[in-house]
Write a protein that holds these residues in place. Structure first.
Motif, mmCIF file in Angstrom:
data_model
loop_
_atom_site.group_PDB
_atom_site.id
_atom_site.type_symbol
_atom_site.label_atom_id
_atom_site.label_comp_id
_atom_site.label_asym_id
_atom_site.label_seq_id
_atom_site.Cartn_x
_atom_site.Cartn_y
_atom_site.Cartn_z
ATOM 1 N N GLU A 75 -3.725 -43.393 -21.489
ATOM 2 C CA GLU A 75 -3.642 -43.703 -20.084
ATOM 3 C C GLU A 75 -2.472 -44.815 -19.903
ATOM 4 O O GLU A 75 -1.799 -44.635 -18.846
ATOM 5 N N ALA A 76 -2.282 -45.598 -21.001
ATOM 6 C CA ALA A 76 -1.260 -46.728 -20.512
ATOM 7 C C ALA A 76 0.116 -46.050 -20.629
ATOM 8 O O ALA A 76 1.222 -46.263 -20.000
ATOM 9 N N GLU A 77 0.306 -44.920 -21.444
ATOM 10 C CA GLU A 77 1.471 -44.369 -21.545
ATOM 11 C C GLU A 77 1.931 -43.515 -20.538
ATOM 12 O O GLU A 77 3.107 -43.517 -19.897
ATOM 13 N N GLY A 78 0.780 -42.899 -19.975
ATOM 14 C CA GLY A 78 0.938 -42.019 -18.610
ATOM 15 C C GLY A 78 1.194 -43.080 -17.493
ATOM 16 O O GLY A 78 2.241 -42.772 -16.858
ATOM 17 N N LEU A 79 0.867 -44.195 -17.501
ATOM 18 C CA LEU A 79 1.056 -45.214 -16.297
ATOM 19 C C LEU A 79 2.487 -45.568 -16.709
ATOM 20 O O LEU A 79 3.281 -45.885 -15.560
ATOM 21 N N ARG A 80 2.881 -45.825 -17.677
ATOM 22 C CA ARG A 80 4.193 -46.213 -18.062
ATOM 23 C C ARG A 80 5.219 -45.364 -17.531
ATOM 24 O O ARG A 80 6.240 -45.520 -17.156
ATOM 25 N N ALA A 81 4.982 -43.948 -17.927
ATOM 26 C CA ALA A 81 6.107 -42.867 -17.602
ATOM 27 C C ALA A 81 5.905 -42.877 -16.146
ATOM 28 O O ALA A 81 7.032 -42.482 -15.506
ATOM 29 N N GLU A 82 4.833 -42.793 -15.581
ATOM 30 C CA GLU A 82 4.661 -42.774 -13.970
ATOM 31 C C GLU A 82 5.635 -44.042 -13.502
ATOM 32 O O GLU A 82 6.425 -43.701 -12.454
ATOM 33 N N TYR A 83 5.364 -45.121 -14.067
ATOM 34 C CA TYR A 83 6.131 -46.424 -13.253
ATOM 35 C C TYR A 83 7.647 -45.966 -13.646
ATOM 36 O O TYR A 83 8.459 -46.619 -12.923
ATOM 37 N N ALA A 84 7.980 -45.640 -14.836
ATOM 38 C CA ALA A 84 9.346 -45.355 -14.982
ATOM 39 C C ALA A 84 10.003 -44.240 -14.188
ATOM 40 O O ALA A 84 11.272 -44.694 -13.776
ATOM 41 N N ALA A 85 9.245 -43.400 -13.962
ATOM 42 C CA ALA A 85 9.638 -42.336 -12.992
ATOM 43 C C ALA A 85 10.007 -42.951 -11.561
ATOM 44 O O ALA A 85 10.875 -42.666 -10.694
ATOM 45 N N LYS A 86 8.832 -43.882 -11.149
ATOM 46 C CA LYS A 86 8.983 -44.602 -9.888
ATOM 47 C C LYS A 86 10.313 -45.709 -9.773
ATOM 48 O O LYS A 86 10.994 -45.544 -8.720
ATOM 49 N N ILE A 87 10.454 -46.065 -10.718
ATOM 50 C CA ILE A 87 11.684 -47.042 -11.070
ATOM 51 C C ILE A 87 12.971 -46.178 -10.711
ATOM 52 O O ILE A 87 13.750 -46.549 -10.233
ATOM 53 N N ALA A 88 12.991 -44.883 -11.538
ATOM 54 C CA ALA A 88 14.242 -44.311 -11.277
ATOM 55 C C ALA A 88 14.247 -43.699 -10.136
ATOM 56 O O ALA A 88 15.354 -43.554 -9.383
ATOM 57 N N SER A 89 13.070 -43.355 -9.533
ATOM 58 C CA SER A 89 13.387 -42.803 -8.144
ATOM 59 C C SER A 89 13.650 -43.870 -7.063
ATOM 60 O O SER A 89 14.362 -43.846 -6.279
ATOM 61 N N ALA A 90 13.515 -45.177 -7.286
ATOM 62 C CA ALA A 90 13.563 -46.510 -6.344
ATOM 63 C C ALA A 90 15.093 -46.595 -6.676
ATOM 64 O O ALA A 90 15.694 -47.000 -5.759
ATOM 65 N N GLU A 91 15.502 -46.642 -7.882
ATOM 66 C CA GLU A 91 16.913 -46.615 -8.225
ATOM 67 C C GLU A 91 17.888 -45.617 -7.575
ATOM 68 O O GLU A 91 19.210 -46.028 -6.969
#
Length: 178
Positions: A75-91
């Motif tokens: 779950e933590a890795e999934g959240l990490r991937a989700e937030y990494a995608a959100k950060i990339a999208s925000a960038e």
């Protein structure tokens, strides 16, 4: 007591050590017998089963904790991937916003340059129109002064060279032409 030890030592006799025994059984045999009884009690009370059961329960609890840890890690890795995608999208969004702002700034600058060029052209035309109007006014004033000066000069010339006979003759010509 010191006298006995001294006497024995003087006699050269060695003191013999006596081992205790009960019912003719020596101490090491008593220890073996006690261990045998203890082992028999353990087997009779099923102590090994209780111990292994407790260990099995501990093992099961540890396995459950490990499985829960694996689930939490996933779950933590999934959240990490989700937030990494959100950060990339925000960038990407930030880059798009920056590009849009640059384009808008360039458009505003181009419009301002075009507006300033148009204003300069309007002001230049207004200045040229004022200059042309001033030229026309100056020319009209010069013509008016020239006409006034010519009329005054012709009045003086006519008054000098024209007499009453010439006036009658002119009047007769004008009447005859009517």
């Amino acid at each position: 007591m010191a006298d006995i030890v001294t006497l024995l030592a003087a006699a050269g006799a060695e003191a013999a050590h006596a081992e205790p025994s009960v019912f003719g059984i020596d101490t090491y045999q008593w220890v073996a017998l006690a261990m045998s009884v203890l082992l028999a009690v353990f087997v009779w009370k099923k102590v090994p089963g209780i111990i292994t059961g407790g260990l099995d329960n501990k093992i099961a609890a540890i396995r459950a904790a490990l499985d829960e840890a694996k689930t939490l890690r996933a779950e933590a890795e999934g959240l990490r991937a989700e937030y990494a995608a959100k950060i990339a999208s925000a960038e990407k969004d930030a880059e798009a916003m920056l590009a849009g702002a640059r384009n808008e700034a360039e458009a505003i600058l181009a419009k301002a340059e075009a507006d300033s060029d148009a204003m300069v052209a309007r002001r230049q035309k207004m200045a040229e129109d004022k200059i042309a109007a001033a030229e026309r006014a100056a020319v009209a004033e010069v013509k008016a002064r020239a006409v006034t000066a010519a009329a005054a000069a012709s009045k003086v010339l006519i008054a000098r060279s024209h007499d009453s006979a010439a006036d009658r003759r002119l009047a007769d010509e004008v009447i005859a032409s009517l």
